[in-house]
Design an enzyme around this catalytic site. Structure first.
Site, PDB file in Angstrom:
ATOM      1  N   ARG A 166      -1.918  -6.194  -8.174  1.00 22.93           N
ATOM      2  CA  ARG A 166      -0.716  -6.989  -7.904  1.00 22.93           C
ATOM      3  C   ARG A 166      -0.558  -8.118  -8.913  1.00 22.93           C
ATOM      4  NH1 ARG A 166      -2.728  -8.142  -1.991  1.00 22.93           N
ATOM      5  NH2 ARG A 166      -4.531  -8.343  -3.343  1.00 22.93           N
ATOM      6  N   HIS A 192       0.842  -1.206   0.000  1.00 21.37           N
ATOM      7  CA  HIS A 192       0.000   0.000   0.000  1.00 21.37           C
ATOM      8  C   HIS A 192       0.876   1.255   0.000  1.00 21.37           C
ATOM      9  CE1 HIS A 192      -3.075  -2.676   2.293  1.00 21.37           C
ATOM     10  NE2 HIS A 192      -3.575  -2.486   1.084  1.00 21.37           N
ATOM     11  N   LYS A 245     -17.754  -6.212   8.773  1.00 21.07           N
ATOM     12  CA  LYS A 245     -16.519  -6.975   8.987  1.00 21.07           C
ATOM     13  C   LYS A 245     -16.011  -6.785  10.403  1.00 21.07           C
ATOM     14  CE  LYS A 245     -13.996  -7.562   4.637  1.00 21.07           C
ATOM     15  NZ  LYS A 245     -12.821  -7.050   3.911  1.00 21.07           N
ATOM     16  N   SER A 267      -2.932  -7.713   3.194  1.00 18.45           N
ATOM     17  CA  SER A 267      -3.219  -7.510   4.623  1.00 18.45           C
ATOM     18  C   SER A 267      -3.644  -8.830   5.267  1.00 18.45           C
ATOM     19  CB  SER A 267      -4.344  -6.485   4.796  1.00 18.45           C
ATOM     20  OG  SER A 267      -3.968  -5.256   4.249  1.00 18.45           O
TER      21      SER A 267
HETATM   22  O1  PNS Z   1      -8.909  -3.034   0.484  1.00 18.44           O
HETATM   23  P1  PNS Z   1     -10.220  -3.524  -0.040  1.00 18.44           P
HETATM   24  O2  PNS Z   1     -10.987  -4.223   1.051  1.00 18.44           O
HETATM   25  O3  PNS Z   1     -10.071  -4.359  -1.285  1.00 18.44           O
HETATM   26  O4  PNS Z   1     -11.048  -2.202  -0.462  1.00 18.44           O
HETATM   27  C1  PNS Z   1     -12.362  -2.323  -0.961  1.00 18.44           C
HETATM   28  C2  PNS Z   1     -13.029  -0.931  -1.102  1.00 18.44           C
HETATM   29  C3  PNS Z   1     -12.963  -0.164   0.202  1.00 18.44           C
HETATM   30  C4  PNS Z   1     -12.312  -0.161  -2.175  1.00 18.44           C
HETATM   31  C5  PNS Z   1     -14.494  -1.175  -1.533  1.00 18.44           C
HETATM   32  O5  PNS Z   1     -15.072  -2.127  -0.690  1.00 18.44           O
HETATM   33  C6  PNS Z   1     -15.342   0.087  -1.524  1.00 18.44           C
HETATM   34  O6  PNS Z   1     -15.107   0.990  -2.293  1.00 18.44           O
HETATM   35  N1  PNS Z   1     -16.353   0.133  -0.631  1.00 18.44           N
HETATM   36  C7  PNS Z   1     -17.242   1.259  -0.500  1.00 18.44           C
HETATM   37  C8  PNS Z   1     -18.656   0.908  -0.949  1.00 18.44           C
HETATM   38  C9  PNS Z   1     -18.880   1.206  -2.419  1.00 18.44           C
HETATM   39  O7  PNS Z   1     -18.659   2.300  -2.884  1.00 18.44           O
HETATM   40  N2  PNS Z   1     -19.366   0.189  -3.161  1.00 18.44           N
HETATM   41  C10 PNS Z   1     -19.741   0.321  -4.560  1.00 18.44           C
HETATM   42  C11 PNS Z   1     -18.579   0.364  -5.520  1.00 18.44           C
HETATM   43  S1  PNS Z   1     -17.957  -1.201  -5.900  1.00 18.44           S
END
Ligand code: PNS
Length: 172
Positions: free
Chosen positions: A102, A29, A53, A140
């Site tokens: 990645r 990150h 979560k 993570s």
């Molecule tokens: O590190 P991660 O868990 O892969 O991140 C995921 C994240 C935070 C980018 C994603 O879950 C997110 O954007 N959540 C917010 C809800 C949202 O906007 N959902 C609709 C778009 S897919």
């Protein structure tokens, strides 16, 4: 210079958001954030508040840790967000969402999110960036697993994260 290429005022600021769970933030990150900071005027690390979560670190801890890691980098800001990412991006006046890629295995999930976000906000562009090769296998989830089972995560996460992991698991 032709009239249409002349600027009418100062360049608008280019703001990007880099969203994620960051539970915990890894060197992968950090690598992406540093790359983003070279491309954009500001990059806002957006830590997701996800009530569904059960995270290892609370949102407050994750925000605090990332702020510590980037305390000397004025282009990097860290904030928590809940709800839709594009709403948060709009609040921040961000025109770009940064995500790290990645491996091919990341692609399908990222592709779905990018297209959903584009559907919701066509004016916000998702930009994918690759971390340095050395970080392509770090996640993570693996960091949590390795540390919980007694392994070392040195070199995989910033020192601030290692310290917090040791404190959390009373392994000072
Ligand atoms: O590190 P991660 O868990 O892969 O991140 C995921 C994240 C935070 C980018 C994603 O879950 C997110 O954007 N959540 C917010 C809800 C949202 O906007 N959902 C609709 C778009 S897919």
């Amino acid at each position: 210079m032709t009239a249409d290429r002349q600027r009418s005022g100062p360049c608008p600021e280019r703001v990007a958001v880099y969203p994620g769970s960051f539970d915990p933030i890894t060197n992968g990150h950090v690598d992406i954030i540093e790359r983003g900071a070279r491309l954009f005027d500001r990059i806002i690390v957006a830590v997701l508040v996800n009530p569904d979560k059960q995270p290892l670190f609370s949102v407050e801890e994750r925000v605090e840790t990332a702020r510590e890691v980037f305390r000397d980098e004025p282009k990097v800001e860290v904030d928590a967000f809940e709800g839709l990412l594009i709403d948060f991006a709009r609040q921040c006046k961000a025109s770009v969402i940064v995500r790290g890629l990645r491996a091919v295995s990341d692609f399908e999930y990222e592709f779905q999110m990018a297209l959903m976000n584009r559907r919701l906000a066509p004016d916000i562009e998702t930009v994918f960036m690759m971390p340095a090769e050395a970080y392509t296998y770090i996640s993570s989830r693996l960091v949590r697993e390795v540390f919980t089972l007694g392994g070392t995560v040195q070199g995989l996460v910033p020192e601030e994260v290692e310290t917090r992991l040791r404190r959390k698991f009373a392994r000072e």
